[in-house]
Design a protein around this motif. Structure first.
Motif, PDB file in Angstrom:
ATOM      1  N   ASN A   4       0.826  -1.209   0.000  1.00 44.76           N
ATOM      2  CA  ASN A   4       0.000   0.000   0.000  1.00 44.76           C
ATOM      3  C   ASN A   4       0.862   1.261   0.000  1.00 44.76           C
ATOM      4  OD1 ASN A   4      -2.508  -1.280  -0.038  1.00 44.76           O
ATOM      5  ND2 ASN A   4      -2.538  -1.498   2.191  1.00 44.76           N
ATOM      6  N   LEU A   5       1.957   1.249   0.762  1.00 46.34           N
ATOM      7  CA  LEU A   5       2.845   2.413   0.784  1.00 46.34           C
ATOM      8  C   LEU A   5       3.536   2.606  -0.568  1.00 46.34           C
ATOM      9  CD1 LEU A   5       4.464   2.227   4.334  1.00 46.34           C
ATOM     10  CD2 LEU A   5       2.802   3.889   3.487  1.00 46.34           C
ATOM     11  N   ALA A   6       3.902   1.514  -1.221  1.00 47.22           N
ATOM     12  CA  ALA A   6       4.539   1.619  -2.541  1.00 47.22           C
ATOM     13  C   ALA A   6       3.561   2.204  -3.561  1.00 47.22           C
ATOM     14  CB  ALA A   6       5.028   0.251  -2.999  1.00 47.22           C
ATOM     15  N   GLU A   7       2.327   1.727  -3.520  1.00 48.65           N
ATOM     16  CA  GLU A   7       1.320   2.279  -4.438  1.00 48.65           C
ATOM     17  C   GLU A   7       1.007   3.730  -4.082  1.00 48.65           C
ATOM     18  OE1 GLU A   7      -1.103   2.450  -7.661  1.00 48.65           O
ATOM     19  OE2 GLU A   7       0.238   0.814  -7.128  1.00 48.65           O
ATOM     20  N   GLY A   8       0.937   4.034  -2.781  1.00 52.20           N
ATOM     21  CA  GLY A   8       0.709   5.404  -2.339  1.00 52.20           C
ATOM     22  C   GLY A   8       1.849   6.322  -2.761  1.00 52.20           C
ATOM     23  N   ALA A   9       3.086   5.821  -2.729  1.00 53.53           N
ATOM     24  CA  ALA A   9       4.234   6.623  -3.156  1.00 53.53           C
ATOM     25  C   ALA A   9       4.150   6.945  -4.638  1.00 53.53           C
ATOM     26  CB  ALA A   9       5.537   5.885  -2.839  1.00 53.53           C
ATOM     27  N   ALA A  10       3.751   5.973  -5.435  1.00 47.51           N
ATOM     28  CA  ALA A  10       3.626   6.206  -6.882  1.00 47.51           C
ATOM     29  C   ALA A  10       2.527   7.233  -7.170  1.00 47.51           C
ATOM     30  CB  ALA A  10       3.333   4.888  -7.596  1.00 47.51           C
ATOM     31  N   LEU A  11       1.405   7.121  -6.492  1.00 40.64           N
ATOM     32  CA  LEU A  11       0.316   8.076  -6.689  1.00 40.64           C
ATOM     33  C   LEU A  11       0.693   9.461  -6.169  1.00 40.64           C
ATOM     34  CD1 LEU A  11      -2.619   5.719  -5.689  1.00 40.64           C
ATOM     35  CD2 LEU A  11      -2.153   6.614  -7.973  1.00 40.64           C
ATOM     36  N   TYR A  12       1.386   9.509  -5.047  1.00 41.79           N
ATOM     37  CA  TYR A  12       1.843  10.786  -4.483  1.00 41.79           C
ATOM     38  C   TYR A  12       2.785  11.481  -5.467  1.00 41.79           C
ATOM     39  CZ  TYR A  12       3.994  14.133  -1.301  1.00 41.79           C
ATOM     40  OH  TYR A  12       4.447  15.289  -0.716  1.00 41.79           O
ATOM     41  N   ALA A  13       3.702  10.714  -6.051  1.00 46.74           N
ATOM     42  CA  ALA A  13       4.640  11.300  -7.017  1.00 46.74           C
ATOM     43  C   ALA A  13       3.899  11.863  -8.225  1.00 46.74           C
ATOM     44  CB  ALA A  13       5.655  10.256  -7.458  1.00 46.74           C
ATOM     45  N   LEU A  14       2.817  11.208  -8.614  1.00 51.05           N
ATOM     46  CA  LEU A  14       2.059  11.636  -9.784  1.00 51.05           C
ATOM     47  C   LEU A  14       1.196  12.868  -9.503  1.00 51.05           C
ATOM     48  CD1 LEU A  14       1.243  10.918 -12.709  1.00 51.05           C
ATOM     49  CD2 LEU A  14      -0.554   9.496 -11.742  1.00 51.05           C
ATOM     50  N   TYR A  15       0.492  12.868  -8.373  1.00 49.59           N
ATOM     51  CA  TYR A  15      -0.501  13.911  -8.120  1.00 49.59           C
ATOM     52  C   TYR A  15      -0.054  14.988  -7.127  1.00 49.59           C
ATOM     53  CZ  TYR A  15      -3.840  10.875 -10.472  1.00 49.59           C
ATOM     54  OH  TYR A  15      -4.487  10.107 -11.399  1.00 49.59           O
ATOM     55  N   CYS A  16       0.781  14.649  -6.164  1.00 49.95           N
ATOM     56  CA  CYS A  16       1.011  15.547  -5.033  1.00 49.95           C
ATOM     57  C   CYS A  16       2.391  16.199  -5.005  1.00 49.95           C
ATOM     58  CB  CYS A  16       0.827  14.788  -3.720  1.00 49.95           C
ATOM     59  SG  CYS A  16      -0.674  13.799  -3.645  1.00 49.95           S
ATOM     60  N   ALA A  17       3.413  15.479  -5.474  1.00 56.97           N
ATOM     61  CA  ALA A  17       4.793  15.939  -5.302  1.00 56.97           C
ATOM     62  C   ALA A  17       5.079  17.236  -6.040  1.00 56.97           C
ATOM     63  CB  ALA A  17       5.769  14.854  -5.749  1.00 56.97           C
ATOM     64  N   ILE A  18       4.348  17.541  -7.079  1.00 55.53           N
ATOM     65  CA  ILE A  18       4.615  18.767  -7.832  1.00 55.53           C
ATOM     66  C   ILE A  18       4.420  20.004  -6.963  1.00 55.53           C
ATOM     67  CG2 ILE A  18       2.304  18.985  -8.807  1.00 55.53           C
ATOM     68  CD1 ILE A  18       4.233  19.687 -11.437  1.00 55.53           C
ATOM     69  N   CYS A  19       3.530  19.930  -5.985  1.00 54.64           N
ATOM     70  CA  CYS A  19       3.329  21.057  -5.057  1.00 54.64           C
ATOM     71  C   CYS A  19       3.969  20.787  -3.701  1.00 54.64           C
ATOM     72  CB  CYS A  19       1.842  21.331  -4.856  1.00 54.64           C
ATOM     73  SG  CYS A  19       0.982  21.822  -6.349  1.00 54.64           S
ATOM     74  N   HIS A  20       3.706  19.619  -3.131  1.00 59.68           N
ATOM     75  CA  HIS A  20       4.128  19.313  -1.766  1.00 59.68           C
ATOM     76  C   HIS A  20       5.581  18.857  -1.682  1.00 59.68           C
ATOM     77  CE1 HIS A  20       0.193  19.773   0.134  1.00 59.68           C
ATOM     78  NE2 HIS A  20      -0.311  19.260  -0.982  1.00 59.68           N
ATOM     79  N   GLY A  21       6.196  18.550  -2.809  1.00 59.04           N
ATOM     80  CA  GLY A  21       7.582  18.094  -2.825  1.00 59.04           C
ATOM     81  C   GLY A  21       7.660  16.597  -2.620  1.00 59.04           C
ATOM     82  N   PRO A  22       8.709  15.965  -3.145  1.00 60.85           N
ATOM     83  CA  PRO A  22       8.835  14.507  -3.035  1.00 60.85           C
ATOM     84  C   PRO A  22       9.012  14.024  -1.597  1.00 60.85           C
ATOM     85  CG  PRO A  22      10.777  15.456  -4.102  1.00 60.85           C
ATOM     86  CD  PRO A  22       9.793  16.561  -3.925  1.00 60.85           C
ATOM     87  N   LYS A  23       9.467  14.899  -0.701  1.00 60.87           N
ATOM     88  CA  LYS A  23       9.661  14.515   0.701  1.00 60.87           C
ATOM     89  C   LYS A  23       8.554  15.031   1.608  1.00 60.87           C
ATOM     90  CE  LYS A  23      14.637  14.583   0.147  1.00 60.87           C
ATOM     91  NZ  LYS A  23      15.877  15.253   0.522  1.00 60.87           N
ATOM     92  N   GLY A  24       7.592  15.781   1.043  1.00 61.60           N
ATOM     93  CA  GLY A  24       6.519  16.348   1.857  1.00 61.60           C
ATOM     94  C   GLY A  24       6.926  17.607   2.585  1.00 61.60           C
ATOM     95  N   ASP A  25       8.020  18.218   2.155  1.00 66.50           N
ATOM     96  CA  ASP A  25       8.526  19.414   2.831  1.00 66.50           C
ATOM     97  C   ASP A  25       7.967  20.710   2.258  1.00 66.50           C
ATOM     98  OD1 ASP A  25       9.787  19.287   0.395  1.00 66.50           O
ATOM     99  OD2 ASP A  25      11.825  19.355   1.198  1.00 66.50           O
ATOM    100  N   GLY A  26       7.016  20.610   1.330  1.00 67.47           N
ATOM    101  CA  GLY A  26       6.402  21.807   0.753  1.00 67.47           C
ATOM    102  C   GLY A  26       7.268  22.480  -0.293  1.00 67.47           C
ATOM    103  N   GLN A  27       8.238  21.763  -0.841  1.00 65.26           N
ATOM    104  CA  GLN A  27       9.160  22.334  -1.816  1.00 65.26           C
ATOM    105  C   GLN A  27       9.071  21.602  -3.153  1.00 65.26           C
ATOM    106  OE1 GLN A  27      11.062  25.163  -1.372  1.00 65.26           O
ATOM    107  NE2 GLN A  27       9.758  25.252   0.440  1.00 65.26           N
ATOM    108  N   GLY A  28       7.871  21.552  -3.706  1.00 65.30           N
ATOM    109  CA  GLY A  28       7.679  20.956  -5.017  1.00 65.30           C
ATOM    110  C   GLY A  28       8.132  21.901  -6.116  1.00 65.30           C
ATOM    111  N   ASN A  29       8.118  21.423  -7.347  1.00 68.41           N
ATOM    112  CA  ASN A  29       8.566  22.243  -8.481  1.00 68.41           C
ATOM    113  C   ASN A  29       7.781  23.539  -8.615  1.00 68.41           C
ATOM    114  OD1 ASN A  29      10.760  20.965  -9.529  1.00 68.41           O
ATOM    115  ND2 ASN A  29       9.609  19.698 -10.954  1.00 68.41           N
ATOM    116  N   LEU A  30       6.487  23.484  -8.429  1.00 67.00           N
ATOM    117  CA  LEU A  30       5.682  24.703  -8.565  1.00 67.00           C
ATOM    118  C   LEU A  30       6.003  25.717  -7.477  1.00 67.00           C
ATOM    119  CD1 LEU A  30       2.207  23.298  -9.635  1.00 67.00           C
ATOM    120  CD2 LEU A  30       3.971  24.312 -11.064  1.00 67.00           C
ATOM    121  N   VAL A  31       6.333  25.247  -6.295  1.00 71.47           N
ATOM    122  CA  VAL A  31       6.702  26.156  -5.212  1.00 71.47           C
ATOM    123  C   VAL A  31       8.079  26.751  -5.480  1.00 71.47           C
ATOM    124  CG1 VAL A  31       7.188  26.310  -2.732  1.00 71.47           C
ATOM    125  CG2 VAL A  31       5.259  24.954  -3.542  1.00 71.47           C
ATOM    126  N   LYS A  32       9.012  25.926  -5.940  1.00 73.36           N
ATOM    127  CA  LYS A  32      10.365  26.409  -6.232  1.00 73.36           C
ATOM    128  C   LYS A  32      10.349  27.455  -7.341  1.00 73.36           C
ATOM    129  CE  LYS A  32      12.850  22.270  -4.813  1.00 73.36           C
ATOM    130  NZ  LYS A  32      13.587  21.097  -5.288  1.00 73.36           N
TER     131      LYS A  32
END
Length: 186
Positions: free
Chosen positions: A97-125
C-alpha cells in the motif's frame, strides 16, 4: 473509325448522365441513416422504450456498485470529525500500500508538496504557487483521516482529487503522507 465512333458515344453518354445529377443532393442513398442521423435527447419521450416513457433514471437513494458515500461534510466540523477515521486498508499489505501510495503521491502531489513532503515541489520552487507548508510543521496537526478528508474535498488552493483517485487510492496516498510526516519529524 468504329473505335472512334464507340469512344464518342461512350463519352456522350457519360456527359448526359453527369448533366442529370443535382450537385446539391445525392441521387441515391443506399444507407439513408448514415446521411440523415436520428438524434435523441437524453430525457425526451421516445417510442421505443417501454410505455414510451422517458429514459430510465436510477432509483432514489441508490449507490453505484463499488462506491461508498464518504459521509462527512466539507466543513470545518466535518474535518474535525475525520480525525477519528482510520485507514480500512489491510495492514498485512502495508508495504504494498505504501509503494502504491508513493507512486500516486509522485504523480498527483509531489509537484506542489515536494517529493519529501517538505512543501518544496517544483511549482513552489518556481514560485507558481506559494504557501505550501511542510507536513512536519508543528502547527499542522494532521493524521490519516484528515489527510483523506483533504484529498476528498480539497483545502485552500488545493482542489479535490476525489475524481482522480478512487477510495483505496486515497487511503494509500493518506498512509504515504503519514509516512512522509514521520520521516520529516525524525
Amino acid at each position: 473509325m468504329k473505335n472512334t465512333l464507340y469512344t464518342a458515344l461512350i463519352f456522350t453518354g457519360i456527359l448526359i448522365l453527369a448533366s442529370c445529377q443535382d450537385k446539391r443532393e445525392p441521387n441515391y442513398q443506399y444507407m439513408p441513416n448514415m446521411y440523415e442521423p436520428v438524434g435523441y435527447e437524453a430525457y425526451d419521450e421516445v417510442e421505443w422504450l417501454p410505455g414510451g416513457s422517458m429514459a430510465l433514471l436510477p432509483a432514489e437513494n441508490t449507490i453505484a456498485r463499488g462506491a461508498l458515500p464518504y459521509g462527512l461534510e466539507n466543513t470545518p466540523e466535518g474535518k474535525e470529525l475525520s480525525r477519528a477515521l482510520t485507514s480500512p486498508l489491510d495492514s498485512l499489505n502495508r508495504e504494498e500500500n505504501l509503494a502504491e501510495g508513493a507512486a500516486l503521491y509522485a504523480l498527483y502531489c509531489a509537484i506542489c508538496h515536494g517529493p519529501k513532503g517538505d512543501g518544496q515541489g517544483n511549482l513552489v520552487k518556481r514560485e507558481k504557487i506559494l504557501g505550501v507548508p511542510s507536513y512536519a510543521d508543528p502547527g499542522r496537526n494532521i493524521n490519516v483521516g484528515t489527510t483523506y478528508h483533504v484529498i476528498y474535498y480539497g483545502q485552500n488552493a488545493m482542489g479535490s482529487y476525489a475524481t482522480q483517485l478512487d477510495e483505496k487510492e486515497r487511503w494509500q496516498v493518506s498512509e504515504y503522507v503519514m509516512k512522509l510526516k514521520e520521516d520529516l519529524t525524525q
